[in-house]
Design a protein around this motif. Structure first.
Motif, PDB file in Angstrom:
ATOM      1  N   CYS A  89       4.064 -50.636  20.861  1.00 27.99           N
ATOM      2  CA  CYS A  89       3.068 -50.473  21.924  1.00 27.99           C
ATOM      3  C   CYS A  89       3.087 -49.050  22.479  1.00 27.99           C
ATOM      4  CB  CYS A  89       3.334 -51.476  23.051  1.00 27.99           C
ATOM      5  SG  CYS A  89       2.956 -53.190  22.591  1.00 27.99           S
ATOM      6  N   CYS A 125      -1.474 -50.866  26.554  1.00 33.98           N
ATOM      7  CA  CYS A 125      -0.306 -50.725  25.663  1.00 33.98           C
ATOM      8  C   CYS A 125       0.980 -50.554  26.458  1.00 33.98           C
ATOM      9  CB  CYS A 125      -0.514 -49.551  24.717  1.00 33.98           C
ATOM     10  SG  CYS A 125      -1.785 -49.825  23.484  1.00 33.98           S
ATOM     11  N   PHE A 149      -4.554 -47.138  26.651  1.00 37.48           N
ATOM     12  CA  PHE A 149      -3.187 -46.656  26.857  1.00 37.48           C
ATOM     13  C   PHE A 149      -2.468 -47.477  27.928  1.00 37.48           C
ATOM     14  CE2 PHE A 149      -0.482 -43.931  29.525  1.00 37.48           C
ATOM     15  CZ  PHE A 149       0.514 -43.615  28.625  1.00 37.48           C
ATOM     16  N   ILE A 153       1.356 -46.797  19.832  1.00 39.26           N
ATOM     17  CA  ILE A 153      -0.095 -46.994  19.777  1.00 39.26           C
ATOM     18  C   ILE A 153      -0.754 -46.376  20.999  1.00 39.26           C
ATOM     19  CG2 ILE A 153      -1.926 -48.739  19.865  1.00 39.26           C
ATOM     20  CD1 ILE A 153      -0.071 -50.541  18.191  1.00 39.26           C
ATOM     21  N   GLY A 154      -0.162 -46.636  22.177  1.00 35.45           N
ATOM     22  CA  GLY A 154      -0.755 -46.126  23.414  1.00 35.45           C
ATOM     23  C   GLY A 154      -0.855 -44.619  23.433  1.00 35.45           C
ATOM     24  N   SER A 205       4.218 -52.928  26.446  1.00 37.93           N
ATOM     25  CA  SER A 205       5.530 -52.328  26.147  1.00 37.93           C
ATOM     26  C   SER A 205       6.556 -52.715  27.202  1.00 37.93           C
ATOM     27  CB  SER A 205       5.398 -50.812  26.065  1.00 37.93           C
ATOM     28  OG  SER A 205       6.652 -50.210  25.844  1.00 37.93           O
ATOM     29  N   CYS A 252       8.584 -54.458  19.309  1.00 36.37           N
ATOM     30  CA  CYS A 252       7.256 -54.636  19.909  1.00 36.37           C
ATOM     31  C   CYS A 252       7.008 -53.585  20.992  1.00 36.37           C
ATOM     32  CB  CYS A 252       7.131 -56.040  20.508  1.00 36.37           C
ATOM     33  SG  CYS A 252       7.074 -57.359  19.268  1.00 36.37           S
ATOM     34  N   LEU A 266       0.403 -58.550  20.918  1.00 39.50           N
ATOM     35  CA  LEU A 266       0.553 -57.331  20.133  1.00 39.50           C
ATOM     36  C   LEU A 266      -0.401 -57.338  18.938  1.00 39.50           C
ATOM     37  CD1 LEU A 266       2.017 -54.667  19.574  1.00 39.50           C
ATOM     38  CD2 LEU A 266       3.759 -55.959  18.345  1.00 39.50           C
ATOM     39  N   VAL A 316      -3.749 -56.109  20.133  1.00 40.62           N
ATOM     40  CA  VAL A 316      -3.736 -54.661  20.360  1.00 40.62           C
ATOM     41  C   VAL A 316      -3.718 -53.905  19.036  1.00 40.62           C
ATOM     42  CG1 VAL A 316      -2.360 -52.753  21.276  1.00 40.62           C
ATOM     43  CG2 VAL A 316      -2.674 -54.811  22.631  1.00 40.62           C
ATOM     44  N   TRP A 319      -6.483 -51.237  17.713  1.00 46.20           N
ATOM     45  CA  TRP A 319      -6.038 -49.881  17.327  1.00 46.20           C
ATOM     46  C   TRP A 319      -6.423 -49.558  15.884  1.00 46.20           C
ATOM     47  CZ3 TRP A 319      -1.872 -48.587  13.871  1.00 46.20           C
ATOM     48  CH2 TRP A 319      -1.580 -47.229  13.851  1.00 46.20           C
TER      49      TRP A 319
END
Length: 819
Positions: free
Chosen positions: A15, A39, A36, A18-19, A43, A11, A215, A218, A222
């Motif tokens: 993150c 994320c 960002f 993705i960020g 994280s 996870c 998550l 998010v 995304w």
């Protein structure tokens, strides 16, 4: 538990990915920057959960749980902030109270749960890792505030996305809204089940899974951004940055014809400031509102725009659709240019054209004049090129062809001769000792001598022969149309004799000789460079034979030269690879027949050729200068070995070591000998240095002074091969000698040549008179020993007694001799 740690770390990694992917896609967008941050928050939360799961004690778990407060208590404010930008409600943040409304719950939540964290006793280790046993109460505010904050913010986020999807005109935004709403609902339900319902039903052993539900949210945002190309209609998201600096006017409209961006060119043309026109309907710049419909035609047309001070500005306008890639109309891009400026430019172009036509006519006249000048310049350049060619292919001093020109002519002769099966010869003439003559008569007179030689050579050649000057004192001649090699020999003899004739310089005469090397096509090569190189080899062979003569090239010369080159290359590494070895030959007292000394002799154990004779490699070492380092090594090795034998009680003998001309002229021999004696601790009186007579042929005074310095070290000095080179009774009284060594060539004549016997007797008598020890070398037969003993020679050495041997073998003989 390990699986749970892997899930948490996965996870955290997702993150991070993705960020950074969103941020790197466009770091200028506020949405991308805040997404960002969200994320990175998640994280960190996932990473702390993995640390909690892996922790060994409850105290460590409590610490990591307290650190996660900064993540889970702020994440919903962050998601709400991102959502407001995503659904285009960023105007909400124009007032400061809006920031307080969005972020104050996160601040309060962080304070409440960080200031009074869960205690270690609230954590219980299970098979799934550490779980939380919440206390019955921590106060009403702490018990219920986060759930209230979580539910309210989640609901607001869902409602914002539903409203956005319902009111948007774009299909892609509707799809984005559905994806995100469904994912938030799913995440909310899952979070409620795992964190509220199941614990209340008695399932207390469930690990913390809220990070996974967050998550999901998010990931959905995304995915919607990536899949459906989320874009705000502004200049940052459209590839039109270059138009910002255009002189032409540029305006970007949204789908409702609202001005969302305008460049400096448009502002200057219309007279507005950016804040005065941005956000207004496009109608503001049209005098006739119906004319705004022409924007939809997507054509270029002339129209009047209305400036800020209500004056009409004629422009040439064109527009195009801004498509979002999913069939949605995002707005229009309008570009316009002042039509007055266009007309001015057209007039300027017309004037420029007329002016250009006049200049072309004028330039045509000028070009004719220039062409005439160019013709004269070309003729001049042709003459210059001829001069350059002459410089490139002719010798400037003698006017003869140079080596390059000669090689080209040889190639031409090769081509012709190969067709007609003819032959020709190349002669390389080198003036002997020309440097000495040049140093004697001076450089200027030396050049005049070369000119005279070249004129003499031209005078004795036929019209079809070719002559060139190769280098400073070398000339090349090509001779063809001869019957046999005897003709070439006669030609060479004739050339040598003509060069020998005296040259008149003022009131004096100068004499010079020449050596000639000859090569013949095609026997000695079928290429010009090959023939020239082989003639060069033959010329040096002529010099070796005594100068003033000629030699024909043969393959054996090349083979010998190659062998010498290979040996030279191998000799460079011989010392490094321990291929050199010192042999020792005993010196015998002729009366007692006892060993009284040793001579160090160098041997080369070549890896392929075996033992190489010193007569072969010593001259090579002297030519290359390697003899200096090799000689130093021999001297060091011999002194060290004799000292070891003395300390071991093997012998108490002296050692004789040969010195070459190069070593004495190196200016370091005295320092080297002194250093070696100090390092080996050998008694200087036990060292004898042998020199040959040819040492005295080069700078006699310097050699004498050097030997006197060596003598001051208390070593002994001997003259080797006495009587074979530069025998002069004068230097015998100058040199600090201790011994004379009779050469083997005289010893070989005993009982065979009375002259050799007379010379030996005279040398021994001379040595006795000068109080010098006399030793003879090369004794191989008993009759030689008997003769030398009768002549009262002091010492002898040779195969009759002992041959030169390696250190180990000579050591055995010395031990046996002692016994």
């Amino acid at each position: 538990m390990t699986i749970l740690i892997i899930i948490y770390l996965t996870c955290s990694s997702i993150c991070l990915f993705i960020g950074f992917s969103i941020l790197l896609n466009n770091s200028r967008q506020k949405f991308n920057r805040w997404f960002f941050i969200v994320c990175m928050n998640l994280s960190f939360w996932a990473l702390m959960l993995s640390f909690m799961t892996a922790a060994k004690d409850a105290e460590t778990v409590a610490l990591y749980r307290r650190l996660t407060t900064f993540s889970w208590s702020t994440v919903f404010s962050g998601i709400l902030y991102v959502t407001i930008f995503l659904v285009k409600k960023e105007n909400f943040f124009k007032k400061i109270w809006s920031y307080i409304l969005v972020f104050s719950p996160a601040v309060l939540s962080t304070y409440l749960y960080y200031s009074q964290p869960l205690k270690p006793e609230n954590f219980v280790k299970t098979g799934f890792g550490w779980i939380i046993e919440y206390p019955e109460t921590r106060g009403i505010l702490r018990d219920y505030f986060f759930n209230f904050y979580y539910v309210i913010f989640t609901a607001i986020i869902i409602l914002l996305f539903i409203n956005w999807g319902k009111n948007t005109e774009f299909e892609r935004e509707k799809k984005q809204s559905k994806i995100i709403v469904y994912s938030i609902i799913v995440a909310f339900i899952l979070g409620t089940i795992t964190d509220v319902i199941l614990p209340n039903l008695g399932f207390v052993n469930i690990p913390e899974l809220s990070i996974i539900t967050n998550l999901i949210v998010v990931l959905s945002i995304w995915y919607a951004v990536i899949k459906y190309s989320f874009m705000s209609l502004n200049i940052e998201n459209i590839v039109v940055d270059v138009f910002k600096i255009m002189n032409e006017g540029l305006i970007i409209l949204d789908s409702k014809k609202i001005i969302v961006d305008i460049n400096q060119g448009a502002l200057e043309l219309l007279g507005y400031e950016e804040n005065e026109i941005k956000g207004k309907n496009i109608e503001i710049i049209f005098s006739n509102k119906q004319e705004t419909d022409k924007i939809e035609t997507l054509n270029s047309y002339e129209i009047d725009l209305l400036s800020k001070n209500y004056t009409n500005i004629p422009v040439l306008l064109s527009s195009s659709i801004l498509d979002d890639g999913w069939g949605g109309d995002m707005g229009r891009l309008i570009i316009f240019q002042n039509h007055c400026e266009i007309r001015k430019m057209q007039n300027k172009l017309k004037e420029a054209y007329n002016g250009l036509e006049k200049r072309v006519n004028q330039r045509t006249i000028e070009l004719k004049e220039v062409n005439a000048q160019l013709e004269n310049e070309i003729q001049g350049r042709i003459q210059k090129e001829e001069e350059i060619k002459k410089l490139a292919f002719n010798d400037q001093l003698t006017g003869l062809a140079n080596r390059k020109c000669f090689a080209d002519q040889v190639n031409e002769r090769i081509f012709e001769s190969s067709k007609h099966k003819k032959t020709f010869s190349i002669l390389l003439i080198d003036l002997d000792s020309f440097k000495m003559i040049n140093d004697t008569i001076g450089y200027e007179q030396g050049e005049k001598l070369l000119i005279k030689v070249s004129e003499r050579l031209k005078g004795i050649l036929r019209s079809n022969d070719i002559i060139a000057r190769a280098t400073g004192d070398q000339f090349l001649i090509l001779i063809e149309d001869y019957n046999c090699n005897e003709d070439i020999e006669k030609k060479c003899e004739y050339i040598i004799n003509k060069i020998k004739e005296p040259y008149q310089f003022n009131n004096s005469e100068i004499y010079i000789t020449a050596s000639i090397g000859a090569s013949i096509y095609p026997h000695h090569g079928i290429e010009a460079e090959k023939l020239l190189n082989n003639a060069d080899i033959a010329m040096y062979k002529a010099k070796e034979k005594g100068k003033g003569r000629f030699v024909f090239f043969d393959s054996l010369m090349k083979k010998n030269l190659d062998e010498v080159m290979n040996l030279t290359n191998d000799l460079y590494r011989a010392l490094e690879f321990n291929e050199l070895e010192v042999y020792y030959q005993p010196q015998i007292n002729i009366k007692s027949s006892k060993i009284v000394g040793l001579e160090a002799l160098l041997r080369w154990n070549h890896p392929k050729l075996g033992i190489v004779s010193p007569n072969i490699f010593i001259p090579i070492a002297e030519k290359t200068g390697l003899i200096v380092s090799i000689g130093e090594w021999v001297l060091n090795t011999a002194c060290r070995q004799v000292k070891q034998w003395q300390e071991a009680g093997v012998c108490n003998l002296s050692i004789a070591v040969n010195l070459s001309v190069n070593q004495i002229q190196s200016n370091k021999i005295v320092e080297q000998v002194s250093k070696i004696l100090a390092e080996t601790e050998l008694n200087p009186e036990d060292l004898e240095l042998e020199i040959t007579e040819n040492v005295l042929m080069k700078d006699t005074n310097f050699v004498v002074d050097t030997l006197k310095e060596l003598k001051q070290l208390d070593i002994r000095i001997a003259i080797d091969d006495f009587g074979t080179e530069y025998s002069s009774l004068n230097y015998l009284k100058q040199l600090p000698l201790d011994r004379i060594k009779i050469a083997k060539c005289f010893v070989d004549g005993i009982d065979k040549n009375i002259n050799d016997e007379a010379i030996i007797s005279a040398i021994i008598l001379l040595g006795k008179k000068l109080k010098l020890n006399v030793i003879a070398e090369g004794i191989e037969e008993e009759r030689q020993q008997i003769f030398l003993k009768a002549q009262m020679c002091d010492e002898i050495q040779g195969f009759y007694y002992y041959k030169p041997m390696p250190a180990m073998e000579i050591e055995k003989i010395l031990k046996k001799s002692n016994n």
